[in-house]
Write an enzyme that holds these catalytic residues in place. Sequence first.
Site, PDB file in Angstrom:
ATOM      1  N   HIS A  19      -2.425  -2.875  -3.592  1.00 49.36           N
ATOM      2  CA  HIS A  19      -3.843  -3.202  -3.789  1.00 49.36           C
ATOM      3  C   HIS A  19      -4.551  -2.066  -4.528  1.00 49.36           C
ATOM      4  CE1 HIS A  19      -7.816  -4.879  -2.481  1.00 49.36           C
ATOM      5  NE2 HIS A  19      -8.154  -3.595  -2.539  1.00 49.36           N
ATOM      6  N   GLU A  20      -4.328  -0.833  -4.061  1.00 47.07           N
ATOM      7  CA  GLU A  20      -4.978   0.315  -4.700  1.00 47.07           C
ATOM      8  C   GLU A  20      -4.436   0.564  -6.103  1.00 47.07           C
ATOM      9  OE1 GLU A  20      -7.597   1.779  -3.490  1.00 47.07           O
ATOM     10  OE2 GLU A  20      -7.509   0.499  -1.708  1.00 47.07           O
ATOM     11  N   HIS A  23      -6.498  -1.395  -8.532  1.00 46.76           N
ATOM     12  CA  HIS A  23      -7.709  -0.666  -8.924  1.00 46.76           C
ATOM     13  C   HIS A  23      -7.366   0.448  -9.922  1.00 46.76           C
ATOM     14  CE1 HIS A  23     -10.211  -2.724  -6.067  1.00 46.76           C
ATOM     15  NE2 HIS A  23      -9.615  -2.217  -4.996  1.00 46.76           N
TER      16      HIS A  23
END
Length: 445
Positions: A19-20, A23
């Site tokens: 998920h990170e 980003h």
Amino acid sequence: MLLTLIAFALALGLLITFHELGHYWVARLSGVRILRFSVGFGRVLLRRHDRHGTEWALSAIPLGGYVKMLDDAPPDADEATRRSAFNAQPLSRRIAVVAAGPVANLVLAALIYTVLGMWGTQEPAAILAAPPAGTPAALAGVQARDTLKAVDGTPVASWAQARWQLLEPLAGGGRVALTVQSPDGADRQLHLRLAAQAMSPDGPDPLKQAGLVLQAPQPVVGSLTAGGAAQLAGLRPGDVILSAGGLTQPSVQAFVQFVQDHAGQPLPLTILRQSTQVTLSVTPAATATGAGKTIGRIGALIEGRQPLVLVRLGPLDSLWAGVRRTVDTSLFTLRMMGRMVVGAVSWRNVSGPVTIAEYAGQTARIGLEAYLSFLALISISIGVLNLLPIPMLDGGHLLFYLIEVLRGGRPVPDRVRDAGLRIGMSVILGLMFLALFNDFSRLFR
């Protein structure tokens, strides 16, 4: 317990890190300066800096990770540093960076489903048992040993696929078109009329209530006792019991009970041995039990065998099926959340870390396929949850950006943003409390 903890930490660490990374990748492409990317939380154990000045860190608590960007440039920063700050980016780039995390989780789920589709999985065939009288399945004309082939025109290759396609109509109610294949190979079109059900993890199985039940495992002969009645009758390990006396297509329990009830009586058997039907007779030996009762035994271990199908697709079909399953699961999750809000679905469906850890351990014990399917499902949950328009989540930031668009590019006032963040924090804490309450209620019930 150790396997459960390892499986849980691996799942959470992998999915949150991915998920990170979503980003990070989009922020890097947008020219945002990344100060640190950490795998894990807490004290940094290892670190290194890349040529862009980003610190890559391995931290002590392996339950995810985080990416730290330069939000605002310091007052004395040069022009290049000011341009690389996140808050200095155009609105479109900020939206892309924030949305990239949840999207990464959805992409990961689609890739996992794609790999599983190409790999192939052994799943129970969708062969139905006789439905109880009066159930929707019985009223629709479902019969014993019908094979479910399609639900509302969508083909299903296994019981797992059939259950998934039936979840939505079971929750919402209505009319469902079923295509079933009789044991003789003939296809029939049936129409199932379902009432909406308030689905709860502690409640009865909604498919069972509708009369749609998987056929019980077939009794199969396992190891034999030397000199026992089964060996003397000519039974061999691997023989499938098709009938015993007047009992046809018996379950394991029904066959064992039938043998026990016919001590000393010859029983005609029809068995399936390597695709060939064989007829023979076995006489259960009368055996006295400790309770002074006499039962019949044939000296054979009777095992259950569920007919399985190999579900395997080509690369393009697997990719399409993976994307479709990810989209369908995401939409189903959103619909279930909506029904929780209006009370149509129980809030006991909300699960927390204890339940997730339990499922992580269970699927890890079953095998790699089950564990990967679990990872895909949790990845979808993380992606969908983070897209909810709740301040503190990625979806809350996207909500603020949408308001900024409607305001003609003027940012949301700080007091409104602060109030929203406080409300968002309250909602998240409330959901966390509910999830933990449900977890411990399941543990101690």
